[in-house]
Design a protein around this motif. Structure first.
Motif, PDB file in Angstrom:
ATOM      1  N   ILE A  55       0.860  -1.181   0.000  1.00 32.30           N
ATOM      2  CA  ILE A  55       0.000   0.000   0.000  1.00 32.30           C
ATOM      3  C   ILE A  55       0.896   1.231   0.000  1.00 32.30           C
ATOM      4  O   ILE A  55       2.038   1.184   0.454  1.00 32.30           O
ATOM      5  N   GLN A  69      -7.905   1.929  -2.792  1.00 36.29           N
ATOM      6  CA  GLN A  69      -8.041   1.026  -1.639  1.00 36.29           C
ATOM      7  C   GLN A  69      -8.750  -0.270  -1.985  1.00 36.29           C
ATOM      8  O   GLN A  69      -8.391  -1.327  -1.458  1.00 36.29           O
ATOM      9  N   LEU A  70      -9.736  -0.240  -2.888  1.00 41.92           N
ATOM     10  CA  LEU A  70     -10.464  -1.473  -3.205  1.00 41.92           C
ATOM     11  C   LEU A  70      -9.566  -2.482  -3.917  1.00 41.92           C
ATOM     12  O   LEU A  70      -9.789  -3.696  -3.808  1.00 41.92           O
ATOM     13  N   THR A 114      -8.094  -3.837  -0.574  1.00 37.90           N
ATOM     14  CA  THR A 114      -9.005  -4.339   0.453  1.00 37.90           C
ATOM     15  C   THR A 114     -10.002  -5.358  -0.084  1.00 37.90           C
ATOM     16  O   THR A 114     -10.463  -6.222   0.676  1.00 37.90           O
ATOM     17  N   ALA A 122      -8.036  -8.583  -0.191  1.00 38.18           N
ATOM     18  CA  ALA A 122      -7.640  -8.879   1.191  1.00 38.18           C
ATOM     19  C   ALA A 122      -8.810  -9.438   1.989  1.00 38.18           C
ATOM     20  O   ALA A 122      -8.641 -10.367   2.795  1.00 38.18           O
ATOM     21  N   GLN A 123     -10.006  -8.886   1.773  1.00 38.72           N
ATOM     22  CA  GLN A 123     -11.187  -9.399   2.459  1.00 38.72           C
ATOM     23  C   GLN A 123     -11.444 -10.853   2.085  1.00 38.72           C
ATOM     24  O   GLN A 123     -11.743 -11.690   2.951  1.00 38.72           O
ATOM     25  N   SER A 142      -8.476 -13.169   3.404  1.00 39.12           N
ATOM     26  CA  SER A 142      -8.417 -13.300   4.861  1.00 39.12           C
ATOM     27  C   SER A 142      -9.208 -14.506   5.347  1.00 39.12           C
ATOM     28  O   SER A 142      -8.992 -14.981   6.470  1.00 39.12           O
ATOM     29  N   MET A 150      -0.305  -5.602   5.364  1.00 45.08           N
ATOM     30  CA  MET A 150      -0.412  -4.355   4.624  1.00 45.08           C
ATOM     31  C   MET A 150       0.924  -3.630   4.795  1.00 45.08           C
ATOM     32  O   MET A 150       1.303  -3.291   5.926  1.00 45.08           O
ATOM     33  N   THR A 158      -5.290   6.879   1.087  1.00 51.25           N
ATOM     34  CA  THR A 158      -5.713   6.242  -0.157  1.00 51.25           C
ATOM     35  C   THR A 158      -6.356   7.276  -1.073  1.00 51.25           C
ATOM     36  O   THR A 158      -6.580   8.423  -0.681  1.00 51.25           O
ATOM     37  N   ILE A 173      -5.216   3.850   5.435  1.00 53.50           N
ATOM     38  CA  ILE A 173      -5.066   2.464   5.879  1.00 53.50           C
ATOM     39  C   ILE A 173      -3.812   2.395   6.747  1.00 53.50           C
ATOM     40  O   ILE A 173      -2.781   2.979   6.411  1.00 53.50           O
TER      41      ILE A 173
END
Length: 213
Positions: A11, A17-18, A21, A24-25, A28, A37, A47, A53
């Motif tokens: 990052i 960010q999307l 993230t 990553a979502q 995870s 990150m 971002t 972040i």
């Protein structure tokens, strides 16, 4: 006991960010996943969406990663000649099981010398720059070439994340994750690609990118 799978996202100021993230979502939820990150420091990273972040690791304390992922964003451009960033990516990319990107992050992988001779996805507005780094551009949501996996623009990062989840944990786990997050897209408009949007809308969006750059 499940062996940890270290998955790291670079990052940086101005990152979309999307791009980070979204996958990553998804990732995870992979059994054993440890999400990192990463930036030069552990100070909050702004971002392109107007919020920050918090990094979990800097370049020095980041462990060897099983998966390195580079997201895109307007902040990617200044990094194309950043020796610290390129050295970090090169070091991680040479030992990681998977070298990956979302959106224009593939250009940063290319600048680090990690895409020469590989097929790659990229955001449609920047795809034509991939051959500068010895990569072959492919107009698909997710592209795999050996241990390189890349997603197209922004929202394709979720498709990439599910593809990566299946690679790491099997298709059944990936399907469970897809249902868990209710990823069942049905966009209200058919303007998600230049072909669907038409030339007038495409020209307006290209102008927005030019203003941002």
């Amino acid at each position: 006991m499940t062996k940890p799978i270290h998955i790291g996202f670079l990052i940086y100021p101005g990152v979309t960010q999307l791009d980070a993230t979204g996958p990553a979502q998804i990732l995870s939820r992979v059994p054993g996943a440890v999400i990192h990150m990463i930036w030069k420091t552990c100070d909050p990273v702004p971002t392109d969406a107007g919020f920050s972040i918090n990094p979990t690791d800097d370049f020095t304390n980041c462990p060897d990663l099983d998966v390195i992922c580079v997201p895109g964003g307007i902040g990617q451009r200044p990094l194309m000649s950043d020796t610290d960033v390129l050295a970090f990516l090169k070091r991680q990319g040479e030992q990681a099981r998977y070298v990956t990107s979302v959106c224009s992050g593939s250009l940063l992988l290319g600048a680090a010398g990690l895409l020469t001779g590989y097929r790659s996805a990229c955001h449609w507005a920047f795809r034509e720059a991939l051959p500068m780094f010895g990569a072959e551009p492919v107009a698909e949501r997710v592209v795999r070439d050996r241990n390189r996996l890349s997603g197209g623009g922004v929202t394709a990062g979720i498709d990439f994340g599910l593809t990566m989840a299946a690679e790491l944990a099997g298709e059944d786990v990936a399907k469970e994750i897809q249902l868990f997050v209710e990823y069942n897209p049905s966009p209200p408009f058919g303007a998600g690609s230049p072909e669907g949007a038409g030339p007038e809308l495409e020209a307006r969006v290209r102008a927005l990118f030019a203003q941002a750059g």
